[in-house]
Design a protein around this motif. Structure first.
Motif, PDB file in Angstrom:
ATOM      1  N   ASN A  35     -64.345 -11.240  59.803  1.00  0.00           N
ATOM      2  CA  ASN A  35     -64.123 -11.973  60.919  1.00  0.00           C
ATOM      3  C   ASN A  35     -65.130 -11.203  61.462  1.00  0.00           C
ATOM      4  O   ASN A  35     -64.623 -10.000  62.510  1.00  0.00           O
ATOM      5  CB  ASN A  35     -62.683 -11.926  60.724  1.00  0.00           C
ATOM      6  CG  ASN A  35     -62.527 -12.931  62.108  1.00  0.00           C
ATOM      7  OD1 ASN A  35     -63.313 -14.270  62.080  1.00  0.00           O
ATOM      8  ND2 ASN A  35     -61.473 -13.078  63.596  1.00  0.00           N
ATOM      9  N   SER A  77     -63.253 -10.094  65.014  1.00  0.00           N
ATOM     10  CA  SER A  77     -62.260  -9.276  65.036  1.00  0.00           C
ATOM     11  C   SER A  77     -63.119  -7.965  64.479  1.00  0.00           C
ATOM     12  O   SER A  77     -62.682  -6.919  64.275  1.00  0.00           O
ATOM     13  CB  SER A  77     -61.323  -9.738  64.340  1.00  0.00           C
ATOM     14  OG  SER A  77     -61.882  -9.562  62.883  1.00  0.00           O
ATOM     15  N   ARG A  89     -63.810  -7.208  61.650  1.00  0.00           N
ATOM     16  CA  ARG A  89     -63.062  -5.962  60.362  1.00  0.00           C
ATOM     17  C   ARG A  89     -62.932  -6.791  59.256  1.00  0.00           C
ATOM     18  O   ARG A  89     -63.692  -8.117  59.212  1.00  0.00           O
ATOM     19  CB  ARG A  89     -61.225  -7.056  60.678  1.00  0.00           C
ATOM     20  CG  ARG A  89     -59.530  -6.559  59.904  1.00  0.00           C
ATOM     21  CD  ARG A  89     -59.772  -4.471  60.377  1.00  0.00           C
ATOM     22  NE  ARG A  89     -59.674  -4.016  61.647  1.00  0.00           N
ATOM     23  CZ  ARG A  89     -58.750  -4.027  62.560  1.00  0.00           C
ATOM     24  NH1 ARG A  89     -57.598  -4.932  62.721  1.00  0.00           N
ATOM     25  NH2 ARG A  89     -59.294  -3.595  64.116  1.00  0.00           N
ATOM     26  N   LEU A  90     -62.829  -6.396  57.908  1.00  0.00           N
ATOM     27  CA  LEU A  90     -63.314  -6.683  57.007  1.00  0.00           C
ATOM     28  C   LEU A  90     -61.900  -7.106  55.773  1.00  0.00           C
ATOM     29  O   LEU A  90     -61.128  -5.359  56.307  1.00  0.00           O
ATOM     30  CB  LEU A  90     -64.308  -6.314  56.087  1.00  0.00           C
ATOM     31  CG  LEU A  90     -64.358  -6.272  54.691  1.00  0.00           C
ATOM     32  CD1 LEU A  90     -65.874  -5.682  54.167  1.00  0.00           C
ATOM     33  CD2 LEU A  90     -62.947  -5.419  53.324  1.00  0.00           C
ATOM     34  N   LYS A  91     -61.367  -7.805  55.173  1.00  0.00           N
ATOM     35  CA  LYS A  91     -59.732  -7.959  54.668  1.00  0.00           C
ATOM     36  C   LYS A  91     -60.277  -7.665  53.187  1.00  0.00           C
ATOM     37  O   LYS A  91     -60.988  -9.061  52.869  1.00  0.00           O
ATOM     38  CB  LYS A  91     -59.290  -8.749  54.995  1.00  0.00           C
ATOM     39  CG  LYS A  91     -58.233  -7.945  56.490  1.00  0.00           C
ATOM     40  CD  LYS A  91     -57.766  -8.928  57.225  1.00  0.00           C
ATOM     41  CE  LYS A  91     -56.699  -8.411  58.596  1.00  0.00           C
ATOM     42  NZ  LYS A  91     -55.578  -9.615  58.292  1.00  0.00           N
ATOM     43  N   TYR A  92     -60.165  -7.161  51.844  1.00  0.00           N
ATOM     44  CA  TYR A  92     -60.419  -7.612  50.470  1.00  0.00           C
ATOM     45  C   TYR A  92     -58.577  -8.005  50.402  1.00  0.00           C
ATOM     46  O   TYR A  92     -57.251  -7.102  50.630  1.00  0.00           O
ATOM     47  CB  TYR A  92     -60.776  -6.506  50.360  1.00  0.00           C
ATOM     48  CG  TYR A  92     -61.026  -6.423  48.896  1.00  0.00           C
ATOM     49  CD1 TYR A  92     -60.845  -7.934  47.736  1.00  0.00           C
ATOM     50  CD2 TYR A  92     -60.859  -5.674  47.608  1.00  0.00           C
ATOM     51  CE1 TYR A  92     -61.310  -7.710  46.172  1.00  0.00           C
ATOM     52  CE2 TYR A  92     -61.261  -4.918  46.525  1.00  0.00           C
ATOM     53  CZ  TYR A  92     -61.083  -6.339  45.921  1.00  0.00           C
ATOM     54  OH  TYR A  92     -61.819  -6.500  44.169  1.00  0.00           O
ATOM     55  N   PHE A  93     -58.658  -9.641  49.865  1.00  0.00           N
ATOM     56  CA  PHE A  93     -57.384  -9.672  49.001  1.00  0.00           C
ATOM     57  C   PHE A  93     -57.340  -9.398  47.698  1.00  0.00           C
ATOM     58  O   PHE A  93     -58.255  -9.938  46.479  1.00  0.00           O
ATOM     59  CB  PHE A  93     -56.922 -11.336  49.442  1.00  0.00           C
ATOM     60  CG  PHE A  93     -57.004 -11.260  51.370  1.00  0.00           C
ATOM     61  CD1 PHE A  93     -55.447 -10.936  51.653  1.00  0.00           C
ATOM     62  CD2 PHE A  93     -58.171 -12.119  52.074  1.00  0.00           C
ATOM     63  CE1 PHE A  93     -55.679 -11.030  52.508  1.00  0.00           C
ATOM     64  CE2 PHE A  93     -57.863 -11.213  53.435  1.00  0.00           C
ATOM     65  CZ  PHE A  93     -56.505 -11.600  54.043  1.00  0.00           C
ATOM     66  N   PRO A 123     -53.603  -8.695  50.817  1.00  0.00           N
ATOM     67  CA  PRO A 123     -53.949  -7.625  51.347  1.00  0.00           C
ATOM     68  C   PRO A 123     -54.153  -6.039  50.827  1.00  0.00           C
ATOM     69  O   PRO A 123     -53.552  -6.057  51.150  1.00  0.00           O
ATOM     70  CB  PRO A 123     -54.641  -7.304  52.698  1.00  0.00           C
ATOM     71  CG  PRO A 123     -53.133  -7.924  53.411  1.00  0.00           C
ATOM     72  CD  PRO A 123     -52.372  -8.908  52.586  1.00  0.00           C
ATOM     73  N   VAL A 169     -58.335  -2.997  54.078  1.00  0.00           N
ATOM     74  CA  VAL A 169     -58.648  -3.441  55.707  1.00  0.00           C
ATOM     75  C   VAL A 169     -59.860  -2.130  56.215  1.00  0.00           C
ATOM     76  O   VAL A 169     -59.334  -0.941  56.131  1.00  0.00           O
ATOM     77  CB  VAL A 169     -57.198  -3.878  56.601  1.00  0.00           C
ATOM     78  CG1 VAL A 169     -58.064  -4.088  57.743  1.00  0.00           C
ATOM     79  CG2 VAL A 169     -56.448  -4.585  55.948  1.00  0.00           C
ATOM     80  N   SER A 170     -61.106  -2.580  56.533  1.00  0.00           N
ATOM     81  CA  SER A 170     -61.831  -1.943  57.144  1.00  0.00           C
ATOM     82  C   SER A 170     -62.548  -2.170  58.047  1.00  0.00           C
ATOM     83  O   SER A 170     -63.409  -3.381  58.522  1.00  0.00           O
ATOM     84  CB  SER A 170     -62.987  -1.902  55.883  1.00  0.00           C
ATOM     85  OG  SER A 170     -63.934  -0.792  56.970  1.00  0.00           O
ATOM     86  N   ASN A 171     -62.788  -1.892  59.195  1.00  0.00           N
ATOM     87  CA  ASN A 171     -63.754  -1.605  60.278  1.00  0.00           C
ATOM     88  C   ASN A 171     -64.793  -2.342  59.695  1.00  0.00           C
ATOM     89  O   ASN A 171     -65.191  -1.749  58.689  1.00  0.00           O
ATOM     90  CB  ASN A 171     -63.700  -0.721  61.448  1.00  0.00           C
ATOM     91  CG  ASN A 171     -62.106  -0.442  62.065  1.00  0.00           C
ATOM     92  OD1 ASN A 171     -61.739  -1.786  62.231  1.00  0.00           O
ATOM     93  ND2 ASN A 171     -61.712   0.578  62.464  1.00  0.00           N
ATOM     94  N   ASP A 194     -51.844 -12.829  62.581  1.00  0.00           N
ATOM     95  CA  ASP A 194     -51.364 -12.350  61.903  1.00  0.00           C
ATOM     96  C   ASP A 194     -49.722 -13.149  61.215  1.00  0.00           C
ATOM     97  O   ASP A 194     -49.236 -13.647  61.810  1.00  0.00           O
ATOM     98  CB  ASP A 194     -51.131 -10.873  61.514  1.00  0.00           C
ATOM     99  CG  ASP A 194     -50.206 -10.673  62.930  1.00  0.00           C
ATOM    100  OD1 ASP A 194     -48.786 -11.315  63.256  1.00  0.00           O
ATOM    101  OD2 ASP A 194     -49.638  -9.339  63.639  1.00  0.00           O
TER     102      ASP A 194
END
Length: 530
Positions: A326, A329, A331-335, A340, A343-345, A505
């Motif tokens: 996104n 934000s 931010r990266l999210k790996y699902f 999840p 989560v990484s900046n 969230d």
């Protein structure tokens, strides 16, 4: 003979009364208003003349954009009535009428075409609600009006004008009506039609409108005698901030105290975390400016992000693996399996080099990568650097290779020690970076368009976790080998790069993010024009 006839009449009458009594018992259990007929009571009306469809749209030009779908619908149904039976208007019609009158709950401000005719139809008594072709086609056209506004959103050409290249969901609202007719209550449960996040934002829209209605939103002003406020300070500004955080549910109670205590500090931290602000217990002008964002602006942000949810294919969430970035934000999210796992900046493209909103499948991981310098960077940055310093290329570990300028693998390589490729026409990918300090910045739009990942090692380990060819030790070795090597993933991973400035969230807390590419106002204008 006469006695026999009387006996026969009494027998038939008794049987009829008995049947009526059973029918009445069944009907009362439904407990529906007398103006609503259920599907179990439907008795089909004769089909109407197909030429009347064209006639209708000549007299109702504001609805002509729905003529093609309306024609397709009735051709499929052999021009039978949908919204009426021989007793009058059906339950599904009443539900549609209610949804049309409450479209503002869906974050949509619009005028319903021919609303006065719609109101006249539903104000009639049961006896007068008999079917006419015009009424039938009016309801059908308004059904398409509703589904396009609430479920589909603005057309794909307009969303593309906003730089949105994620695949738009494809849905036949002709077929969708079949399921609605079979079970009218489904129109209240559109989870299969719109991304679940839409309904979370819808609840927040209700909440923020309630705040708007019930609370004053006077500006909070920092005392002129103070530049900032810290734990233990006393100020009337503290009492105002406390009240604002209570209204926004960042603190549970409002003690009215003007002393900066631990309860307020916890509320400040929560507010900062959900508004994209760096944690800082010191109250300064920046956080006060954020707290003073008008409630109307927050409502607008919620509604434009509800619109973006309409564009997402709901099947995206069903992917076994999925990486989502996104942009606002950072931010990266790996699902995996919908949960999840990382989560990484991230750092995204600066305003002059915006990261594109699109999706593609990750196919490769490149260890110890070369960086092939884009021509635009050579022109704008490298050539001026060479002009000032003849040793620029060697100092930056760069070389020419078959007419291409590239930076050799190593810890100072601009791509870091690893990159993740999902081939696309935008030349965007995920990569490591030697500039780790940028991840500490509050706003992280610094790149030339590609996405820098704060946790590249963790991402690589998670992607290759179930691959027998790799261990964490082998991954680390490949990253530090100084020799570029490619690995093709056994399973492609969908990567979605999106743009949401508001998000709810899993705990039901809403987060607001900076509109880094200034797209919310333009989308809001498009929605108003629709």
């Amino acid at each position: 003979m006469r006695k026999y006839i009387v006996f026969l009449i009494l027998f038939i009458l008794g049987s009829s009364l008995s049947m009526f009594s059973c029918k009445k018992k069944d009907d009362t259990s439904l407990k529906l208003p007398p103006t609503i007929n259920t599907l179990t009571e439907v008795k089909s009306l004769p089909s109407f003349d197909s030429t009347l469809v064209n006639t209708f749209f000549k007299h109702y030009p504001e609805l002509q954009k729905y003529q093609q779908e309306t024609t397709e619908l009735y051709q499929k149904r052999k021009y039978q009535y949908i919204w009426f039976d021989n007793k009058g208007i059906l339950e599904v019609s009443q539900i549609l009428y209610g949804k049309l009158n409450n479209m503002e709950d869906e974050g949509i401000k619009t005028d319903i075409p021919y609303k006065e005719k719609l109101e006249t139809l539903f104000q009639k008594t049961t006896e007068d609600q008999n079917a006419t072709v015009n009424d039938e086609l009016l309801l059908t056209s308004l059904y398409f009006f509703y589904t396009h506004k609430v479920l589909k959103g603005i057309d794909s050409q307009k969303s593309s004008e906003l730089g949105w290249y994620l695949p738009r969901k494809k849905k036949s609202y002709v077929n969708y009506l079949d399921s609605i007719i079979a079970n009218p209550s489904l129109i209240n449960k559109n989870e299969k039609e719109v991304l679940g996040q839409y309904y979370n934002l819808k609840e927040m829209l209700k909440k923020y409108r309630k705040i708007q209605k019930n609370n004053s939103w006077d500006s909070i002003v920092l005392d002129s005698s103070q530049i900032s406020l810290k734990l233990g300070d006393s100020s009337q500004t503290i009492a105002q901030i406390r009240q604002r955080l209570f209204i926004l549910e960042d603190i549970a109670t409002d003690s009215k105290s003007s002393i900066y205590d631990d309860v307020l500090k916890a509320g400040i931290t929560k507010y900062q975390n959900r508004n994209g602000l760096r944690e800082n217990p010191i109250i300064d002008k920046r956080i006060i400016a954020s707290l003073n964002v008008p409630i109307e602006d927050r409502i607008k942000t919620i509604t434009v992000n509800m619109e973006r949810c309409r564009w997402i294919d709901v099947d995206v969430a069903k992917a076994k693996e999925l990486i989502v970035i996104n942009i606002p934000s950072y931010r990266l999210k790996y699902f995996k399996d919908g949960k999840p796992v990382l989560v990484s900046n991230v750092v995204v493209g600066k305003d002059m080099n915006k990261t594109v909103i699109f999706s593609a499948d990750m196919r490769y991981i490149v260890f110890s990568p070369y960086w092939n310098v884009p021509k635009s960077i050579i022109t704008k940055e490298i050539n001026p650097g060479i002009a000032k310093n003849p040793n620029y290329l060697s100092q930056h570990n760069m070389e020419w290779n078959n007419g291409v300028l590239r930076q050799k693998p190593g810890p100072k390589n601009s791509l870091g020690l690893i990159k993740f490729l999902f081939p696309n026409n935008n030349s965007i990918y995920l990569h490591d970076t030697p500039s780790k300090n940028l991840f500490n910045e509050e706003k992280r739009a610094f790149s030339h368009g590609c996405i820098r990942v704060e946790k590249p090692v963790e991402l690589a380990n998670e992607i290759l976790k179930d691959d027998k060819n790799w261990t964490p030790e082998k991954i680390d070795s490949a990253m530090h080998s100084g020799k570029e090597s490619w690995y093709t993933l056994k399973n492609k991973i969908p990567v979605y790069i999106g743009y949401f400035t508001a998000w709810v969230d899993n705990e039901g807390v809403i987060h607001f993010y900076d509109d880094v590419y200034q797209r919310d106002d333009r989308l809001a204008t498009m929605l108003f024009e629709e």
